[in-house]
Design a protein around this motif. Sequence first.
Motif, short mmCIF file in Angstrom:
data_model
loop_
_atom_site.label_atom_id
_atom_site.label_comp_id
_atom_site.label_asym_id
_atom_site.label_seq_id
_atom_site.Cartn_x
_atom_site.Cartn_y
_atom_site.Cartn_z
N PRO A 1 -15.16 -18.27 -2.03
CA PRO A 1 -15.26 -16.86 -1.38
C PRO A 1 -15.02 -16.26 -2.49
N GLU A 2 -15.78 -14.66 -2.82
CA GLU A 2 -16.66 -14.20 -3.55
C GLU A 2 -15.80 -12.81 -3.18
N GLY A 3 -15.53 -12.91 -4.47
CA GLY A 3 -14.76 -10.38 -4.17
C GLY A 3 -15.89 -9.18 -4.21
N PRO A 4 -15.14 -8.43 -4.31
CA PRO A 4 -16.34 -7.26 -3.92
C PRO A 4 -18.19 -7.63 -4.66
N THR A 5 -18.73 -7.07 -4.34
CA THR A 5 -20.41 -7.18 -5.10
C THR A 5 -20.41 -5.79 -5.98
N LEU A 6 -21.27 -5.19 -6.68
CA LEU A 6 -21.46 -4.32 -7.29
C LEU A 6 -22.61 -4.28 -8.18
N VAL A 7 -23.90 -3.31 -7.59
CA VAL A 7 -24.64 -3.19 -7.63
C VAL A 7 -25.39 -2.03 -9.01
N ARG B 1 -24.08 -1.29 2.84
CA ARG B 1 -24.67 -3.15 3.12
C ARG B 1 -22.80 -3.18 3.02
N GLY B 2 -21.88 -2.58 2.35
CA GLY B 2 -20.64 -3.56 1.69
C GLY B 2 -20.69 -3.28 -0.36
N VAL B 3 -22.02 -2.62 -0.52
CA VAL B 3 -22.06 -2.97 -1.76
C VAL B 3 -21.67 -1.74 -2.74
N GLY B 4 -21.10 -1.59 -3.84
CA GLY B 4 -20.26 -0.76 -4.87
C GLY B 4 -21.68 -0.42 -5.46
N SER B 5 -21.48 0.43 -6.86
CA SER B 5 -22.58 0.95 -7.06
C SER B 5 -21.65 1.58 -8.53
N VAL B 6 -22.84 1.32 -9.62
CA VAL B 6 -22.65 2.33 -11.00
C VAL B 6 -24.08 2.56 -11.62
N ASP C 1 -25.80 16.36 -15.39
CA ASP C 1 -25.04 14.43 -15.51
C ASP C 1 -24.22 14.08 -16.30
N PRO C 2 -23.58 13.01 -15.49
CA PRO C 2 -23.20 12.00 -16.35
C PRO C 2 -24.10 11.12 -16.18
N PHE C 3 -24.04 10.45 -17.45
CA PHE C 3 -25.08 9.29 -17.72
C PHE C 3 -24.92 8.26 -16.70
N ILE C 4 -23.41 7.99 -16.27
CA ILE C 4 -22.94 6.62 -15.74
C ILE C 4 -22.11 7.58 -14.25
N GLN C 5 -22.07 7.57 -13.53
CA GLN C 5 -21.36 7.56 -12.31
C GLN C 5 -21.09 6.22 -11.72
N TRP C 6 -19.52 5.50 -11.29
CA TRP C 6 -18.99 4.68 -10.47
C TRP C 6 -19.11 5.54 -8.80
N ASP C 7 -20.05 4.69 -7.71
CA ASP C 7 -19.39 4.62 -6.49
C ASP C 7 -18.76 3.02 -6.04
N PRO C 8 -17.14 2.70 -6.50
CA PRO C 8 -16.54 1.90 -5.90
C PRO C 8 -16.69 1.07 -4.75
N PRO C 9 -17.25 0.06 -4.34
CA PRO C 9 -16.93 -0.71 -3.34
C PRO C 9 -16.46 -0.05 -2.27
N PRO C 10 -16.53 0.39 -0.99
CA PRO C 10 -15.64 0.57 0.13
C PRO C 10 -14.51 -0.28 -0.13
N PRO C 11 -12.71 0.67 0.46
CA PRO C 11 -12.34 -0.04 -0.01
C PRO C 11 -12.68 -1.49 1.70
N ASP C 12 -11.53 -2.80 1.39
CA ASP C 12 -11.66 -4.09 1.96
C ASP C 12 -13.36 -4.12 2.98
N ALA C 13 -14.45 -3.39 2.55
CA ALA C 13 -15.92 -3.64 2.69
C ALA C 13 -16.00 -5.42 2.60
N ALA C 14 -16.53 -6.03 3.16
CA ALA C 14 -16.95 -7.36 3.47
C ALA C 14 -18.60 -7.64 2.60
N SER C 15 -18.65 -7.98 0.78
CA SER C 15 -19.46 -8.34 0.54
C SER C 15 -20.83 -9.09 0.70
#
Length: 393
Positions: A113-119, A142-147, A87-101
């Motif tokens: 207004p705020e931009g994308p949210t990352l958890v 729920r429209g939130v990307g993750s790392v 496993d990589p130690f860090i794995q990114w899953d960007p917010p979905p395109p045009d997803a509303a935070s």
Amino acid sequence: MAASSARLLAVAAAAAAAARGRAAATFRHAPTVSSSLSFPPNPHHHHHHRPSIRGRAGISFSSTSISLPSSSLHASVPFNLFPPDSDPFIQWDPPPPDAASPLAAGAACRGAPEGPTLVVLLGWLGARQKHLRRYADLYRDRGVGSVRFVVPVRELLGLDLGRRVERRVADLAAEISAWCDADHRRTLLFHTFSNTGWLAYGAILENLQSRADIIERIRGCIVDSAPVLEIRPEVWAAGFSAAMLKKSSSMTGPSAESPDGYTSNGTLNNLSSDVTRPTWGENILLSTLQKFFEIVLHLPDVNKRLEKVHSVLSEKQPSCPQFYLYSSADRVIPAECVERFIDMQKSLGQSVFAHNFVSSPHVDHYRSFPHVYAAKIDEFLKICSIARDGNSL
């Protein structure tokens, strides 16, 4: 002292093999390799050694050996306890395109207004990326990307006193900063698991102390199965034992104080005496690990660094809502420790929320109660969306 600590760890590894096999034969005949383990006087003095896989701290991991330089202690350690990590130690899953935070509605009401949210998902000790993927999917829906960030057990067994993990956390903090710098409207959530994830969160906050602009963009923190603020060897021993034994550990089953049957909303149902109890091998492992951590956690360098992170987490958390998800049945993190920390944060004026799942095991609340868990996350996201300057409206 160093040799004693290393000897304890070698015995602990052997005991873990015995517990997994549930029989003395496993203890005697587990595959072994020659291993030398020691604490270097100063981990930084060994950076010139080049390990075969990961070049840090003078540690060599290969298919046949685990070795540290400057040691005269040799012990047989079951190598199959700690298979190579893919496993990589860090794995990114960007917010979905045009997803509303989910935080955008509240921000829009404030005219900003705020931009994308990352958890930022900070895993428990021994968690794999596949384990955190389920939580990433929960947020993505729920429209939130993750790392996702994981800490394998073997990463902490190089005996460099956790400095390699600190560097991994620093790398993650740098990547999070770069993501935020790309768009000043981007916001962050943190979701930590067990004390390992919670301490990683504290280390990230410490790394970001000079970036007030990023700290201000943290909209909330979810703490799953943590924390224990005090430096308690028995808690560390329980956490490492559960990580080393995985499903064979009694720590991951129902406790004697809770039923193994419960309703979908987390309330108690029918009592049962069918409770997973520790085997003799697990008891040996727990006892040995506790003695090990009684030494390690009181080494001046380790103790100082832990106290520093604890200070950040107890006194310098962002002024954003906090949400604690825990269980009275947790055998690794005592519920009273979580509740004591909650009371401390409330006394400091923090906006704090909590939910006791009552009967689910350690870091198993989502699997035990998926609908309740998801609903609680939805509730908290709404709270974060209308919170400003740390005060929920």
